[in-house]
Scaffold this active site. Structure first.
Site, PDB file in Angstrom:
ATOM      1  N   GLY A   1       0.664  -1.162   0.038  1.00 32.63           N
ATOM      2  CA  GLY A   1       0.023   0.047  -0.015  1.00 32.63           C
ATOM      3  C   GLY A   1       0.692   1.346  -0.094  1.00 32.63           C
TER       4      GLY A   1
ATOM      5  CD  GLU B   1      -2.252   1.810  -3.573  1.00 35.09           C
ATOM      6  OE1 GLU B   1      -3.345   1.654  -3.215  1.00 35.09           O
ATOM      7  OE2 GLU B   1      -1.101   2.021  -2.755  1.00 35.09           O
TER       8      GLU B   1
ATOM      9  CG  ASN C   1       0.412   3.581   6.656  1.00 37.74           C
ATOM     10  OD1 ASN C   1      -0.064   3.161   7.617  1.00 37.74           O
ATOM     11  ND2 ASN C   1       0.213   5.060   6.185  1.00 37.74           N
TER      12      ASN C   1
ATOM     13  CE1 TYR D   1      -3.868   2.052  11.640  1.00 40.11           C
ATOM     14  CE2 TYR D   1      -5.612   3.677  12.162  1.00 40.11           C
ATOM     15  CZ  TYR D   1      -4.516   3.274  12.177  1.00 40.11           C
ATOM     16  OH  TYR D   1      -3.630   4.413  12.501  1.00 40.11           O
TER      17      TYR D   1
ATOM     18  CG  PHE E   1      -1.600   9.128  10.005  1.00 46.47           C
ATOM     19  CD1 PHE E   1      -0.969   8.279   8.817  1.00 46.47           C
ATOM     20  CD2 PHE E   1      -1.298   9.003  11.131  1.00 46.47           C
ATOM     21  CE1 PHE E   1      -0.599   7.242   9.462  1.00 46.47           C
ATOM     22  CE2 PHE E   1      -0.585   8.114  11.720  1.00 46.47           C
ATOM     23  CZ  PHE E   1       0.078   6.907  10.821  1.00 46.47           C
TER      24      PHE E   1
END
Length: 252
Positions: free
Chosen positions: A42, A63, A105, A108, A169
């Site tokens: 990503g 990606e 990164n 979540y 962020f």
């Protein structure tokens, strides 16, 4: 600048010092003629990619966002960057040249599936450096067991990296983040033991003996607990990986 897509959990980390620290963790002490490849999960706008390209001979970035995947190579002309437009969960790690490391990164909402995919690969990376939700990182590293922490400890040595507050962020997520560093190794216990652990955690707040009664009778369990010195009132989170292995073997 491209607008983030909330459905993909996109939050851009812009702090260069933190990005460099993540890339340094990915490098570790092993980069040399035998370790020059980093697989990035990503890459998004390429902020971490930039730091990785300064440390690795090649970066292969996976990606999911087709627009970002198309634009990313143009941000690094002349660099040894390969971008693959794909869902990392469908990406074939077995085709990766070895040795390699993984950094990213990651969203979540798919943290656990990503970690599971990586650690169950036959072609294991030498190191995994992921920026994840702080709460999840703490759960993995906690002395109190969970299915996730035991699954990770079964297949990797884990330690905490840099803490990243949400304000770093764009846009800010609702929670803070933390880097976790994993050094994969062959599994300590079998898949049969891990399935046993899943049964043990079927109701995490109930007593362990209660959860395991679906597998063995109460008397067998009481005997096994006594022989291993396990508190009959223990909860699933109270046992470590080795004790679960011993309990499983005692009940065969």
């Amino acid at each position: 600048m491209m607008k983030n897509k909330k459905s993909l959990g996109q939050h851009w980390l812009k702090n260069r010092a933190i990005l460099d620290e993540i890339a340094d963790e990915a490098v570790g002490f092993s980069v040399g003629p035998d370790l020059q490849l980093c697989l990035e999960i990503g890459p998004g706008l390429g902020t971490l990619t930039s730091s990785l390209l300064k440390r690795f001979e090649k970066v292969l970035a996976v990606e999911f966002d087709a627009d970002l995947a198309k634009k990313l190579p143009g941000s690094f002309p002349g660099k040894n960057l390969e971008v693959v437009n794909a869902d990392f969960l469908q990406f074939d790690l077995e085709k990766m040249p070895s040795p390699y490391v993984i950094a990213g990164n990651i969203p979540y909402y798919i943290t656990s599936p990503i970690i599971e995919k990586i650690l169950k690969a036959e072609n294991l990376p030498k190191r995994v450096v992921l920026l994840i939700q702080k709460e999840v990182a703490e759960r993995i590293l906690s002395e109190k067991s969970s299915i996730l922490s035991l699954a990770v400890k079964n297949r990797a040595n884990a330690r905490a990296g840099v803490f990243v507050p949400r304000e770093e962020f764009t846009p800010p997520p609702k929670v803070d983040s933390e880097v976790i560093i994993l050094e994969p190794h062959p599994p300590i216990v079998s898949e049969a033991v891990m399935k046993f652990i899943q049964v043990a955690f079927s109701s995490p707040r109930k007593k362990l003996m209660h959860n395991l009664e679906v597998l063995k009778g109460r008397q067998v369990l009481e005997t096994a607990f006594l022989e291993l010195g396990i508190d009959p009132n223990a909860r699933p989170a109270d046992l470590n990986l080795e004790t679960y292995k011993q309990l499983f073997e005692s009940m065969l």
